[in-house]
Design an enzyme around this catalytic site. Structure first.
Site, mmCIF file in Angstrom:
data_model
loop_
_atom_site.group_PDB
_atom_site.id
_atom_site.type_symbol
_atom_site.label_atom_id
_atom_site.label_comp_id
_atom_site.label_asym_id
_atom_site.label_seq_id
_atom_site.Cartn_x
_atom_site.Cartn_y
_atom_site.Cartn_z
ATOM 1 N N ASP A 13 9.509 -3.720 -9.739
ATOM 2 C CA ASP A 13 9.075 -3.044 -8.527
ATOM 3 C C ASP A 13 7.576 -2.800 -8.653
ATOM 4 O O ASP A 13 7.013 -2.881 -9.754
ATOM 5 C CB ASP A 13 9.833 -1.719 -8.385
ATOM 6 C CG ASP A 13 9.326 -0.874 -7.248
ATOM 7 O OD1 ASP A 13 9.264 -1.370 -6.115
ATOM 8 O OD2 ASP A 13 8.978 0.301 -7.498
ATOM 9 N N ASP A 15 5.222 -0.232 -6.315
ATOM 10 C CA ASP A 15 4.705 1.109 -6.069
ATOM 11 C C ASP A 15 5.450 2.152 -6.895
ATOM 12 O O ASP A 15 6.679 2.281 -6.808
ATOM 13 C CB ASP A 15 4.828 1.457 -4.580
ATOM 14 C CG ASP A 15 3.989 0.529 -3.714
ATOM 15 O OD1 ASP A 15 2.771 0.483 -3.940
ATOM 16 O OD2 ASP A 15 4.556 -0.140 -2.830
ATOM 17 N N LYS A 147 14.939 -3.909 0.454
ATOM 18 C CA LYS A 147 15.650 -2.906 -0.334
ATOM 19 C C LYS A 147 16.100 -1.785 0.599
ATOM 20 O O LYS A 147 15.394 -1.451 1.535
ATOM 21 C CB LYS A 147 14.727 -2.331 -1.416
ATOM 22 C CG LYS A 147 14.168 -3.342 -2.399
ATOM 23 C CD LYS A 147 13.183 -2.686 -3.369
ATOM 24 C CE LYS A 147 12.506 -3.690 -4.264
ATOM 25 N NZ LYS A 147 11.543 -3.093 -5.198
ATOM 26 N N ASP A 172 11.796 2.543 -9.838
ATOM 27 C CA ASP A 172 11.510 3.973 -9.976
ATOM 28 C C ASP A 172 12.167 4.823 -8.906
ATOM 29 O O ASP A 172 11.953 6.036 -8.874
ATOM 30 C CB ASP A 172 9.984 4.222 -9.943
ATOM 31 C CG ASP A 172 9.418 4.181 -8.532
ATOM 32 O OD1 ASP A 172 9.799 3.254 -7.771
ATOM 33 O OD2 ASP A 172 8.613 5.064 -8.190
#
Length: 242
Positions: A13, A15, A147, A172
């Protein structure tokens, strides 16, 4: 016990996982919503954490006075512009990110970037992190669904020609964890926000691993090649390096 000795790929991922952009994203959301007359609060910050720009736009559009308010697609464009403008001032890679990417390259393990952010945002970040460190990148719009659907991770694995179950995804947020898990990847969830949200959503407690294969670590500095290899070699409990 699987016969795999190394991951077929490690899929990151972006960000909040590789780069410290979560506050920039929140500031962009605040700017857009406030400019449309709908100030955001802390409950909105939690709701917007890890969302794709499409879903964030839907969230903000739902708070607006319907009379003359822009639609979700227009809000999405505003969010992308506001976020991109902040990224042009530079972003900071998170601890352990560059070292892990270099270790993967030295080991010959492909790295992929799988982001829910739009392509202009992804390309800006790649300029900082180094696009040459990734075999490919998947951005919003590069798969049929974003997502938390599995499509972005399935698309990345298909383009690399590997089995998603042989990949490790590093995320995250609950949204990202759900996407990677439903694609069949082993998952590492990073950071205090991910540990509180993504791990709880996945049913992981105490920094451990569920049978579903989600491992919690505080930072990418806790992720090394032996851990990645154990995650794909054995779906059972794994103790990460601290």
């Amino acid at each position: 016990m699987s016969s795999r000795e190394s991951p077929a790929a490690v899929l990151f991922d972006m960000d909040g996982t590789l780069v410290d952009t979560e506050d920039l994203w929140w500031d962009a959301c605040v700017e857009v919503a406030g400019g449309l007359g709908s100030p955001l609060g802390e409950a909105d910050r939690e709701a917007l954490f890890g969302l794709s720009v499409e879903d964030a736009a839907l969230h903000i559009a739902a708070t607006l006075d319907s009379a003359g308010a822009p639609g979700a697609r227009a809000v999405e464009t505003m969010l992308t512009d506001a976020f991109t403008g902040r990224l042009q001032n530079g972003v900071t890679t998170l601890p352990g990110a560059v070292a892990l990417l270099e270790a993967l390259r030295a080991a010959g393990i492909p790295a992929g970037l799988v982001s829910a952010s739009p392509r202009p945002v992804v390309d800006l970040v790649l300029e900082t992190v180094g696009g040459d460190r990734f075999r490919l990148s998947v951005a919003a719009g590069d798969s049929a669904r974003n997502k938390p659907a599995p499509d972005p991770y399935l698309a990345a694995a298909a383009r690399l020609g590997v089995d998603p179950a042989a990949c490790v995804a590093i995320e995250d947020s609950p949204t990202g964890v759900a996407s990677a898990r439903s694609a069949g990847c082993a998952v590492i969830v990073v950071g205090p926000s991910g540990a509180a949200g993504g791990v709880a959503a996945a049913g992981v407690t105490g920094g451990g691993v569920t049978a579903g294969g989600v491992t919690a670590v505080p930072t990418l500095e806790s992720v090394d090649l032996p851990l990645l290899r154990r995650l794909v070699a054995d779906p059972g409990p794994v103790t990460p390096r601290t």
